[in-house]
Structure formats: C-alpha cells, structure tokens
Design a protein around this motif. Structure first.
Motif, PDB file in Angstrom:
ATOM      1  N   SER A   1      -0.571 -20.368  12.153  1.00 53.86           N
ATOM      2  CA  SER A   1      -0.003 -21.155  11.051  1.00 53.86           C
ATOM      3  C   SER A   1      -0.044 -20.441   9.711  1.00 53.86           C
ATOM      4  O   SER A   1       0.592 -20.890   8.758  1.00 53.86           O
ATOM      5  CB  SER A   1      -0.770 -22.473  10.895  1.00 53.86           C
ATOM      6  N   ILE A   2      -0.813 -19.372   9.612  1.00 53.63           N
ATOM      7  CA  ILE A   2      -0.985 -18.696   8.313  1.00 53.63           C
ATOM      8  C   ILE A   2       0.074 -17.598   8.167  1.00 53.63           C
ATOM      9  O   ILE A   2       0.136 -16.663   8.955  1.00 53.63           O
ATOM     10  CB  ILE A   2      -2.415 -18.106   8.179  1.00 53.63           C
ATOM     11  N   ASP A   3       0.908 -17.749   7.142  1.00 45.04           N
ATOM     12  CA  ASP A   3       2.050 -16.837   6.992  1.00 45.04           C
ATOM     13  C   ASP A   3       1.729 -15.606   6.161  1.00 45.04           C
ATOM     14  O   ASP A   3       2.594 -14.740   5.998  1.00 45.04           O
ATOM     15  CB  ASP A   3       3.226 -17.601   6.363  1.00 45.04           C
ATOM     16  N   GLY A   4       0.536 -15.545   5.599  1.00 48.15           N
ATOM     17  CA  GLY A   4       0.190 -14.362   4.811  1.00 48.15           C
ATOM     18  C   GLY A   4      -0.984 -14.662   3.908  1.00 48.15           C
ATOM     19  O   GLY A   4      -1.665 -15.684   4.069  1.00 48.15           O
ATOM     20  N   VAL A   5      -1.221 -13.747   2.967  1.00 48.52           N
ATOM     21  CA  VAL A   5      -2.389 -13.880   2.092  1.00 48.52           C
ATOM     22  C   VAL A   5      -2.010 -13.662   0.630  1.00 48.52           C
ATOM     23  O   VAL A   5      -1.058 -12.939   0.324  1.00 48.52           O
ATOM     24  CB  VAL A   5      -3.489 -12.855   2.478  1.00 48.52           C
ATOM     25  N   LEU A   6      -2.763 -14.326  -0.244  1.00 50.36           N
ATOM     26  CA  LEU A   6      -2.653 -14.102  -1.685  1.00 50.36           C
ATOM     27  C   LEU A   6      -3.984 -13.465  -2.096  1.00 50.36           C
ATOM     28  O   LEU A   6      -5.036 -14.098  -1.981  1.00 50.36           O
ATOM     29  CB  LEU A   6      -2.418 -15.436  -2.412  1.00 50.36           C
ATOM     30  N   VAL A   7      -3.902 -12.211  -2.531  1.00 53.13           N
ATOM     31  CA  VAL A   7      -5.119 -11.438  -2.812  1.00 53.13           C
ATOM     32  C   VAL A   7      -5.293 -11.300  -4.322  1.00 53.13           C
ATOM     33  O   VAL A   7      -4.352 -10.927  -5.024  1.00 53.13           O
ATOM     34  CB  VAL A   7      -5.011 -10.024  -2.182  1.00 53.13           C
ATOM     35  N   GLY A   8      -6.494 -11.581  -4.816  1.00 57.84           N
ATOM     36  CA  GLY A   8      -6.772 -11.440  -6.246  1.00 57.84           C
ATOM     37  C   GLY A   8      -7.491 -10.140  -6.519  1.00 57.84           C
ATOM     38  O   GLY A   8      -6.896  -9.064  -6.536  1.00 57.84           O
ATOM     39  N   GLY A   9      -8.819 -10.221  -6.693  1.00 56.25           N
ATOM     40  CA  GLY A   9      -9.642  -9.081  -7.090  1.00 56.25           C
ATOM     41  C   GLY A   9      -9.338  -7.782  -6.348  1.00 56.25           C
ATOM     42  O   GLY A   9      -9.178  -6.730  -6.966  1.00 56.25           O
ATOM     43  N   CYS A  10      -9.238  -7.850  -5.027  1.00 59.65           N
ATOM     44  CA  CYS A  10      -9.039  -6.621  -4.237  1.00 59.65           C
ATOM     45  C   CYS A  10      -7.630  -6.054  -4.386  1.00 59.65           C
ATOM     46  O   CYS A  10      -7.390  -4.926  -3.957  1.00 59.65           O
ATOM     47  CB  CYS A  10      -9.341  -6.870  -2.759  1.00 59.65           C
ATOM     48  N   SER A  11      -6.725  -6.810  -4.970  1.00 61.05           N
ATOM     49  CA  SER A  11      -5.359  -6.279  -5.117  1.00 61.05           C
ATOM     50  C   SER A  11      -5.227  -5.434  -6.378  1.00 61.05           C
ATOM     51  O   SER A  11      -4.251  -4.716  -6.556  1.00 61.05           O
ATOM     52  CB  SER A  11      -4.337  -7.415  -5.150  1.00 61.05           C
ATOM     53  N   ALA A  12      -6.211  -5.518  -7.260  1.00 61.49           N
ATOM     54  CA  ALA A  12      -6.121  -4.797  -8.539  1.00 61.49           C
ATOM     55  C   ALA A  12      -6.870  -3.468  -8.493  1.00 61.49           C
ATOM     56  O   ALA A  12      -7.046  -2.819  -9.524  1.00 61.49           O
ATOM     57  CB  ALA A  12      -6.655  -5.685  -9.661  1.00 61.49           C
ATOM     58  N   LYS A  13      -7.333  -3.094  -7.296  1.00 63.41           N
ATOM     59  CA  LYS A  13      -8.023  -1.801  -7.144  1.00 63.41           C
ATOM     60  C   LYS A  13      -7.288  -1.008  -6.077  1.00 63.41           C
ATOM     61  O   LYS A  13      -7.068  -1.522  -4.967  1.00 63.41           O
ATOM     62  CB  LYS A  13      -9.471  -2.029  -6.700  1.00 63.41           C
ATOM     63  N   PHE A  14      -6.936   0.235  -6.428  1.00 59.12           N
ATOM     64  CA  PHE A  14      -6.116   1.033  -5.514  1.00 59.12           C
ATOM     65  C   PHE A  14      -6.735   1.149  -4.125  1.00 59.12           C
ATOM     66  O   PHE A  14      -6.083   0.860  -3.120  1.00 59.12           O
ATOM     67  CB  PHE A  14      -5.846   2.426  -6.104  1.00 59.12           C
ATOM     68  N   ASP A  15      -8.006   1.576  -4.056  1.00 58.05           N
ATOM     69  CA  ASP A  15      -8.615   1.822  -2.742  1.00 58.05           C
ATOM     70  C   ASP A  15      -8.636   0.556  -1.889  1.00 58.05           C
ATOM     71  O   ASP A  15      -8.341   0.582  -0.696  1.00 58.05           O
ATOM     72  CB  ASP A  15     -10.055   2.333  -2.887  1.00 58.05           C
ATOM     73  N   GLU A  16      -8.975  -0.551  -2.550  1.00 53.13           N
ATOM     74  CA  GLU A  16      -9.111  -1.793  -1.783  1.00 53.13           C
ATOM     75  C   GLU A  16      -7.769  -2.323  -1.318  1.00 53.13           C
ATOM     76  O   GLU A  16      -7.623  -2.751  -0.169  1.00 53.13           O
ATOM     77  CB  GLU A  16      -9.841  -2.845  -2.628  1.00 53.13           C
ATOM     78  N   PHE A  17      -6.772  -2.266  -2.214  1.00 52.57           N
ATOM     79  CA  PHE A  17      -5.482  -2.830  -1.797  1.00 52.57           C
ATOM     80  C   PHE A  17      -4.817  -1.927  -0.765  1.00 52.57           C
ATOM     81  O   PHE A  17      -4.204  -2.421   0.183  1.00 52.57           O
ATOM     82  CB  PHE A  17      -4.559  -3.078  -2.994  1.00 52.57           C
ATOM     83  N   SER A  18      -4.948  -0.600  -0.930  1.00 51.05           N
ATOM     84  CA  SER A  18      -4.322   0.243   0.098  1.00 51.05           C
ATOM     85  C   SER A  18      -5.054   0.077   1.429  1.00 51.05           C
ATOM     86  O   SER A  18      -4.423   0.130   2.479  1.00 51.05           O
ATOM     87  CB  SER A  18      -4.178   1.709  -0.327  1.00 51.05           C
ATOM     88  N   SER A  19      -6.365  -0.205   1.411  1.00 52.58           N
ATOM     89  CA  SER A  19      -7.063  -0.491   2.677  1.00 52.58           C
ATOM     90  C   SER A  19      -6.552  -1.794   3.303  1.00 52.58           C
ATOM     91  O   SER A  19      -6.451  -1.897   4.531  1.00 52.58           O
ATOM     92  CB  SER A  19      -8.571  -0.640   2.469  1.00 52.58           C
ATOM     93  N   ILE A  20      -6.258  -2.772   2.458  1.00 52.06           N
ATOM     94  CA  ILE A  20      -5.702  -4.030   2.980  1.00 52.06           C
ATOM     95  C   ILE A  20      -4.353  -3.757   3.660  1.00 52.06           C
ATOM     96  O   ILE A  20      -4.096  -4.208   4.777  1.00 52.06           O
ATOM     97  CB  ILE A  20      -5.554  -5.078   1.844  1.00 52.06           C
ATOM     98  N   LEU A  21      -3.513  -2.972   2.976  1.00 56.68           N
ATOM     99  CA  LEU A  21      -2.189  -2.673   3.547  1.00 56.68           C
ATOM    100  C   LEU A  21      -2.336  -1.899   4.860  1.00 56.68           C
ATOM    101  O   LEU A  21      -1.633  -2.178   5.827  1.00 56.68           O
ATOM    102  CB  LEU A  21      -1.335  -1.887   2.554  1.00 56.68           C
TER     103      LEU A  21
END
Ligand code: PGA
Length: 247
Positions: free
Chosen positions: A221-241
C-alpha cells in the motif's frame, strides 16, 4: 510507480543547495518506475530548477500561500511556484501545523490554491504521540484528510497524501514498515469508501534513511517515501537512492 520525495526544509544555504543538487544529478542513475522530486527552499527554487532541467527529476514547493496575488507580505503563491516549474507542493507539513500553527482550514485553502495553479498537492497528515496514546490516531488522520479535501471536487483532482507521524519526524525512531502499511491501507480505504477516490498515492515519512527505505517501498500500500533530514545530505540521500535502486 514508486516515489522518493526529498524535503530539504531549511537545512541548506543557497550555495549548499546548488552544490547538493549538482552532486546528486551527477551521481544519479536512471531508475525505472521511480519518480524523484526535490523540495528546495523557496529562495533556491529557481536555481535548482535550472540545474534539474533536462533531468527526469521533478520539483516541489515546501509551502504555498492560499491566495494567488496581493498584499501578503512574505508569502509565495502556488501560481509563482507553478510558473517556475514546480510540479508538486507540500501542504500541511507537520512543522507548518505545529510551529506555524496552521489549521485544517488553512490546508483546505492551500489544496484549492494548488489545484487552481495546476500543482499536485502532497497533503501531509500525522498524529502526535498524545493522539497515539489517547487512541485518537484514526480520528486525527480522518479529520486532517476530510477537512483538507472538503469542497475541493477531489474526484477530478490529482493529489498525494504523505502519512508522517509527528512522533517519527526527525526523531530517528521511525514507524515500523508493517505499522505504516496498516495505517496507509486504512487511509486508502477511507479515501475510497468515505470519499469515493481511488488511486491516490500515499507516501510514508518520518526518519526514513538508507537502512529502512526499502522496508517501506516494498509494502503493497505504500507508494513511496518523503525524506527530510537524510535528503539534505549527499552521502545519505545517494545511499537511499542506491538502496532503492538495488532492491
Ligand atoms: P525526517 O523528516 O525524514 O527528518 O524525519 C520527514 C519530513 O518531515 O518530511
């Protein structure tokens, strides 16, 4: 289709925003059936849009005014964001509700403003810890949904919902994937049964990081995520991707 939305909040300076966007665009691989959208600050929006041009990534506003034009000092309209290339806008984010005292009636007006401007609003809803303890989770969510959608002719509109429990935002203690799946299933049922709308994408947000992102996006049922703190840091967001891409 799954969605990864990045809410940069007010974490970054103008220069930091441009650097992060350029780094992410260099790094990114084309992912099938995934839409990434960045929600930069209002002041860096136009520059981020120039950087993102020609990429597959979309952009959104973190907040909009509920009127199009006029004597509203400090406000930025949905129309202006639309003119600058926004596709989405967050409406009723928990920080707008709890720090800036926005009410459900404000979210209702902002939803209308987005529809008028041709933006797709992402209605953010979520219960507090007190709501949870008092057994008022569904009550709170239902009011936030029903009051924001009231009078908005929603069967003819495109919009998203982001379920973001207030107690999970920025706390490092996320809602478990199975709990999020259950409540998002309930939100979808409510949209269908009580409001007659089907196919509204519903995202989970609140302490999403590279270690847990796939647990959410793997749910039916979950169509995706809305990321706050971790989306504003390059290493963390690229790890999420990457975590998502490799899943
Ligand atoms: P967080 O924020 O990922 O930092 O918990 C999520 C949000 O507020 O959208």
């Amino acid at each position: 289709m799954k969605y990864i939305f990045a809410n940069w909040k007010m974490y970054l300076s103008f220069d930091e925003s441009c650097i992060l966007m350029s780094q992410l665009l260099q790094e990114k691989s084309e992912m099938q059936n995934v839409e990434v959208a960045i929600f930069p600050s209002s002041i860096s929006f136009s520059e981020i849009e120039k950087l993102a041009r020609g990429s597959q990534w979309s952009l959104g506003a973190q907040n909009v005014a509920w009127v199009e034009k006029g004597a509203y000092t400090g406000a930025v309209s949905a129309q202006l964001f639309s003119e600058l290339g926004a596709k989405y806008a967050l409406v009723g984010h928990s920080e707008r509700r709890h720090i800036f005292h926005e009410k459900n009636e404000d979210t209702q007006k902002k939803m209308s403003a987005c529809f008028e401007a041709g933006l797709i609003p992402v209605l953010c809803i979520g219960e507090t810890q007190e709501d949870l303890e008092a057994g008022k989770r569904q009550y709170r969510l239902q009011r936030q949904i029903d009051e924001a959608l009231m009078g908005n002719n929603i069967s003819e509109r495109s919009f998203f919902i982001a379920y973001e429990p207030v107690w999970a935002i920025g706390s490092g203690s996320a809602c478990t994937a199975s709990d999020a799946e259950d409540i998002i299933g309930w939100i979808k049922l409510h949209l269908k049964d009580a409001l007659g709308v089907d196919n509204v994408p519903v995202l989970y947000g609140g302490s999403v990081d590279a270690t847990n992102v796939v647990s959410y996006t793997a749910q039916a049922s979950i169509d995706g995520v809305l990321v706050g703190g971790c989306s504003a840091k390059f290493d963390e967001f690229s790890s999420i991707l990457k975590a998502f891409d490799g899943a």
